[in-house]
Scaffold this motif. Structure first.
Motif, PDB file in Angstrom:
ATOM      1  N   LEU A   1      58.580 -16.355  -4.092  1.00 11.84           N
ATOM      2  CA  LEU A   1      59.636 -16.303  -5.094  1.00 11.84           C
ATOM      3  C   LEU A   1      59.068 -15.683  -6.369  1.00 11.84           C
ATOM      4  O   LEU A   1      58.228 -16.275  -7.038  1.00 11.84           O
ATOM      5  N   LEU A   2      59.507 -14.479  -6.681  1.00 16.04           N
ATOM      6  CA  LEU A   2      59.045 -13.755  -7.862  1.00 16.04           C
ATOM      7  C   LEU A   2      60.043 -13.981  -8.997  1.00 16.04           C
ATOM      8  O   LEU A   2      61.214 -13.612  -8.885  1.00 16.04           O
ATOM      9  N   SER A   3      59.593 -14.628 -10.070  1.00 14.55           N
ATOM     10  CA  SER A   3      60.453 -14.913 -11.224  1.00 14.55           C
ATOM     11  C   SER A   3      61.807 -15.482 -10.812  1.00 14.55           C
ATOM     12  O   SER A   3      62.862 -14.925 -11.158  1.00 14.55           O
ATOM     13  N   PRO A   4      61.822 -16.573 -10.068  1.00 15.45           N
ATOM     14  CA  PRO A   4      63.104 -17.135  -9.626  1.00 15.45           C
ATOM     15  C   PRO A   4      63.936 -17.639 -10.806  1.00 15.45           C
ATOM     16  O   PRO A   4      63.422 -18.241 -11.734  1.00 15.45           O
ATOM     17  N   THR A   5      65.218 -17.383 -10.770  1.00 12.67           N
ATOM     18  CA  THR A   5      66.178 -17.816 -11.787  1.00 12.67           C
ATOM     19  C   THR A   5      67.022 -18.951 -11.196  1.00 12.67           C
ATOM     20  O   THR A   5      67.014 -19.141  -9.982  1.00 12.67           O
ATOM     21  N   PHE A   6      67.776 -19.692 -11.934  1.00  8.86           N
ATOM     22  CA  PHE A   6      67.821 -19.896 -13.368  1.00  8.86           C
ATOM     23  C   PHE A   6      67.448 -21.344 -13.639  1.00  8.86           C
ATOM     24  O   PHE A   6      68.001 -22.241 -12.981  1.00  8.86           O
ATOM     25  N   PRO A   7      66.588 -21.611 -14.626  1.00  7.40           N
ATOM     26  CA  PRO A   7      66.313 -22.996 -15.007  1.00  7.40           C
ATOM     27  C   PRO A   7      67.557 -23.614 -15.639  1.00  7.40           C
ATOM     28  O   PRO A   7      68.468 -22.900 -16.075  1.00  7.40           O
ATOM     29  N   PRO A   8      67.639 -24.949 -15.697  1.00  6.98           N
ATOM     30  CA  PRO A   8      68.825 -25.600 -16.266  1.00  6.98           C
ATOM     31  C   PRO A   8      69.177 -25.137 -17.676  1.00  6.98           C
ATOM     32  O   PRO A   8      70.358 -25.128 -18.047  1.00  6.98           O
ATOM     33  N   THR A   9      68.189 -24.729 -18.446  1.00 14.18           N
ATOM     34  CA  THR A   9      68.448 -24.291 -19.825  1.00 14.18           C
ATOM     35  C   THR A   9      69.123 -22.927 -19.900  1.00 14.18           C
ATOM     36  O   THR A   9      69.516 -22.488 -20.982  1.00 14.18           O
ATOM     37  N   LEU A  10      69.263 -22.225 -18.768  1.00 17.55           N
ATOM     38  CA  LEU A  10      69.866 -20.883 -18.768  1.00 17.55           C
ATOM     39  C   LEU A  10      71.060 -20.810 -17.820  1.00 17.55           C
ATOM     40  O   LEU A  10      71.311 -19.755 -17.234  1.00 17.55           O
ATOM     41  N   ARG A  11      71.787 -21.891 -17.703  1.00 18.82           N
ATOM     42  CA  ARG A  11      72.893 -21.905 -16.743  1.00 18.82           C
ATOM     43  C   ARG A  11      74.260 -21.730 -17.384  1.00 18.82           C
ATOM     44  O   ARG A  11      75.278 -22.120 -16.834  1.00 18.82           O
ATOM     45  N   ARG A  12      74.275 -21.132 -18.550  1.00 22.29           N
ATOM     46  CA  ARG A  12      75.520 -20.680 -19.170  1.00 22.29           C
ATOM     47  C   ARG A  12      75.343 -19.226 -19.554  1.00 22.29           C
ATOM     48  O   ARG A  12      74.302 -18.826 -20.087  1.00 22.29           O
ATOM     49  N   LEU A  13      76.355 -18.407 -19.274  1.00 21.29           N
ATOM     50  CA  LEU A  13      76.244 -16.957 -19.446  1.00 21.29           C
ATOM     51  C   LEU A  13      75.818 -16.540 -20.850  1.00 21.29           C
ATOM     52  O   LEU A  13      74.971 -15.657 -20.997  1.00 21.29           O
ATOM     53  N   PRO A  14      76.345 -17.136 -21.933  1.00 20.96           N
ATOM     54  CA  PRO A  14      75.948 -16.698 -23.278  1.00 20.96           C
ATOM     55  C   PRO A  14      74.456 -16.893 -23.573  1.00 20.96           C
ATOM     56  O   PRO A  14      73.898 -16.222 -24.452  1.00 20.96           O
ATOM     57  N   LEU A  15      73.797 -17.794 -22.854  1.00 17.03           N
ATOM     58  CA  LEU A  15      72.379 -18.059 -23.118  1.00 17.03           C
ATOM     59  C   LEU A  15      71.469 -16.947 -22.584  1.00 17.03           C
ATOM     60  O   LEU A  15      70.304 -16.875 -22.968  1.00 17.03           O
ATOM     61  N   LEU A  16      72.008 -16.080 -21.731  1.00 18.09           N
ATOM     62  CA  LEU A  16      71.175 -15.053 -21.112  1.00 18.09           C
ATOM     63  C   LEU A  16      70.821 -13.921 -22.074  1.00 18.09           C
ATOM     64  O   LEU A  16      69.760 -13.313 -21.946  1.00 18.09           O
ATOM     65  N   LEU A  17      71.708 -13.618 -23.028  1.00 22.12           N
ATOM     66  CA  LEU A  17      71.439 -12.512 -23.951  1.00 22.12           C
ATOM     67  C   LEU A  17      70.205 -12.760 -24.809  1.00 22.12           C
ATOM     68  O   LEU A  17      69.323 -11.885 -24.891  1.00 22.12           O
ATOM     69  N   PRO A  18      70.048 -13.925 -25.467  1.00 23.89           N
ATOM     70  CA  PRO A  18      68.808 -14.151 -26.223  1.00 23.89           C
ATOM     71  C   PRO A  18      67.563 -14.092 -25.337  1.00 23.89           C
ATOM     72  O   PRO A  18      66.533 -13.553 -25.763  1.00 23.89           O
ATOM     73  N   ALA A  19      67.663 -14.618 -24.117  1.00 20.11           N
ATOM     74  CA  ALA A  19      66.521 -14.562 -23.203  1.00 20.11           C
ATOM     75  C   ALA A  19      66.193 -13.118 -22.832  1.00 20.11           C
ATOM     76  O   ALA A  19      65.026 -12.728 -22.758  1.00 20.11           O
ATOM     77  N   LEU A  20      67.245 -12.307 -22.627  1.00 16.41           N
ATOM     78  CA  LEU A  20      67.047 -10.898 -22.297  1.00 16.41           C
ATOM     79  C   LEU A  20      66.358 -10.156 -23.431  1.00 16.41           C
ATOM     80  O   LEU A  20      65.431  -9.364 -23.201  1.00 16.41           O
ATOM     81  N   LEU A  21      66.783 -10.408 -24.652  1.00 20.52           N
ATOM     82  CA  LEU A  21      66.187  -9.726 -25.800  1.00 20.52           C
ATOM     83  C   LEU A  21      64.712 -10.096 -25.979  1.00 20.52           C
ATOM     84  O   LEU A  21      63.875  -9.243 -26.285  1.00 20.52           O
ATOM     85  N   ARG A  22      64.387 -11.368 -25.764  1.00 23.16           N
ATOM     86  CA  ARG A  22      62.985 -11.789 -25.882  1.00 23.16           C
ATOM     87  C   ARG A  22      62.144 -11.185 -24.765  1.00 23.16           C
ATOM     88  O   ARG A  22      61.009 -10.760 -24.989  1.00 23.16           O
ATOM     89  N   ASP A  23      62.704 -11.126 -23.581  1.00 24.12           N
ATOM     90  CA  ASP A  23      61.968 -10.557 -22.447  1.00 24.12           C
ATOM     91  C   ASP A  23      61.792  -9.048 -22.596  1.00 24.12           C
ATOM     92  O   ASP A  23      60.726  -8.503 -22.286  1.00 24.12           O
ATOM     93  N   ALA A  24      62.833  -8.383 -23.101  1.00 26.31           N
ATOM     94  CA  ALA A  24      62.810  -6.921 -23.223  1.00 26.31           C
ATOM     95  C   ALA A  24      61.674  -6.430 -24.104  1.00 26.31           C
ATOM     96  O   ALA A  24      61.155  -5.321 -23.915  1.00 26.31           O
ATOM     97  N   ALA A  25      61.275  -7.248 -25.062  1.00 22.62           N
ATOM     98  CA  ALA A  25      60.182  -6.848 -25.952  1.00 22.62           C
ATOM     99  C   ALA A  25      58.863  -6.676 -25.204  1.00 22.62           C
ATOM    100  O   ALA A  25      57.946  -6.016 -25.712  1.00 22.62           O
ATOM    101  N   HIS A  26      58.768  -7.223 -24.021  1.00 18.68           N
ATOM    102  CA  HIS A  26      57.525  -7.154 -23.251  1.00 18.68           C
ATOM    103  C   HIS A  26      57.641  -6.283 -22.003  1.00 18.68           C
ATOM    104  O   HIS A  26      56.704  -6.204 -21.213  1.00 18.68           O
ATOM    105  N   GLU A  27      58.804  -5.628 -21.834  1.00 17.41           N
ATOM    106  CA  GLU A  27      58.998  -4.796 -20.652  1.00 17.41           C
ATOM    107  C   GLU A  27      58.713  -3.327 -20.980  1.00 17.41           C
ATOM    108  O   GLU A  27      59.046  -2.861 -22.076  1.00 17.41           O
ATOM    109  N   PRO A  28      58.110  -2.572 -20.053  1.00 16.29           N
ATOM    110  CA  PRO A  28      57.857  -1.149 -20.301  1.00 16.29           C
ATOM    111  C   PRO A  28      59.142  -0.335 -20.220  1.00 16.29           C
ATOM    112  O   PRO A  28      60.092  -0.715 -19.522  1.00 16.29           O
ATOM    113  N   LEU A  29      59.146   0.778 -20.917  1.00 16.33           N
ATOM    114  CA  LEU A  29      60.333   1.624 -20.953  1.00 16.33           C
ATOM    115  C   LEU A  29      60.714   2.117 -19.566  1.00 16.33           C
ATOM    116  O   LEU A  29      61.903   2.221 -19.236  1.00 16.33           O
TER     117      LEU A  29
END
Length: 308
Positions: free
Chosen positions: A182-210
């Protein structure tokens, strides 16, 4: 031994063990040229078909040559429960080594090809293009493909929401899975509402290559925003922490060190809940398997030996 006997007689029906050297024309299908998802990947296929279609001749799998600047693989089409399922295939079958079957997140296959070709260095590898209607449907298709196509248990790999689908498929068809990754399995209980995914995406995007976004975004655009949201909602309703306790084979959970969709506490919890599980951390963020494909493939190879 019992698991091996379950798969006896499937080779002829599925063509799994046959060396692949033909293309669509050899399968009796007129070929055409095109581009896959705007990513600079050439494909060939049956006349009138679209990228990702599953048209084939009869019940014999058809193969199409697919090439890019970095990789060469083949698209394969198998009939599963009345529908034809597409997979991208690379590598050769080796005696005593399980094939690797990879399930992508959100139905976007392209970003996993670095890991798939790393796995192809040591075994036959398939990346499944199993649709994106909702999580239960994808999991059911993976389980059905595992029941219909391989002639021996495989190491099943899933990333992100694909990890959730792979987990469900391993429970539904345990005899077909020798080891589960299981590679980066989703979703922990803290991310089980759709609006919570955007802040997580923005934080993750800062560490992803172009180059990850150049690979993933065309596929997401092809799928469509509404379809992705519907799929995410179905994935957020899932409870992997309950399902993983039912898996009988060895389980490896891998997360990126900067992964905001799979926090360390979540990966550790899943690894500890599995009967034979462990969790490790890889360099990178949620998309580490694209940036560190060879490293990810090595982790899969090591884990596959635990299930033998």
């Amino acid at each position: 031994m019992a698991r091996e006997q379950r798969f006896a007689g499937r080779r002829e029906r599925s063509g799994w063990s046959q060396p692949v050297r033909s293309n669509a024309a050899a399968a009796g299908l007129p070929a055409f040229g095109g581009r896959l998802g705007g990513l600079g990947v050439d494909f060939a296929g049956p006349a009138g078909a679209l990228p990702g279609s599953t048209r084939t001749a009869g019940c014999v799998p058809a193969y199409e040559e697919v090439a890019s600047m970095e990789h060469h693989h083949r698209a394969r089409y198998d009939e599963v429960r009345g529908r034809r399922v597409r997979s991208l295939h690379a590598g050769d079958r080796r005696a005593g080594v399980p094939a690797a079957v990879v399930v992508p997140g959100l139905g976007v296959v392209e970003y996993l090809m670095n890991t798939a070709h790393g796995c192809a260095a040591w075994t036959q590898t398939f990346v499944l293009d199993v649709g994106r209607a909702d999580l239960p449907a994808v999991a059911a298709t993976v389980a059905a493909w595992l029941a219909a196509v391989p002639d021996a248990p495989v190491v099943l790999v899933g990333h992100s929401t694909g990890a959730q689908a792979a987990l469900r498929a391993a429970v539904e068809n345990p005899g077909a899975v020798q080891a589960l990754v299981l590679l980066s399995p989703t979703f922990p209980p803290t991310l089980r509402r759709l609006p919570l995914l955007l802040p997580a995406l923005l934080r993750d995007a800062a560490h992803e290559p172009l180059h990850l976004w150049r690979t993933v975004l065309p596929g997401c655009a092809r799928i469509g925003f509404r379809t992705i949201c519907g799929f995410l909602r179905s994935a957020q309703s899932d409870r992997p922490e309950e399902t993983i306790a039912e898996v009988s084979c060895p389980v490896l959970v891998v997360r990126g060190e900067h992964d905001t969709f799979c926090p360390a506490s979540w990966a550790t919890r899943l690894g500890a809940t599995a009967r034979q599980g462990r969790a490790v951390t890889s360099p990178g963020a949620h998309g580490f398997c694209h940036q560190h494909g060879e490293h990810t493939a090595a982790l899969i190879a090591d884990h596959s030996r635990e299930g033998r």
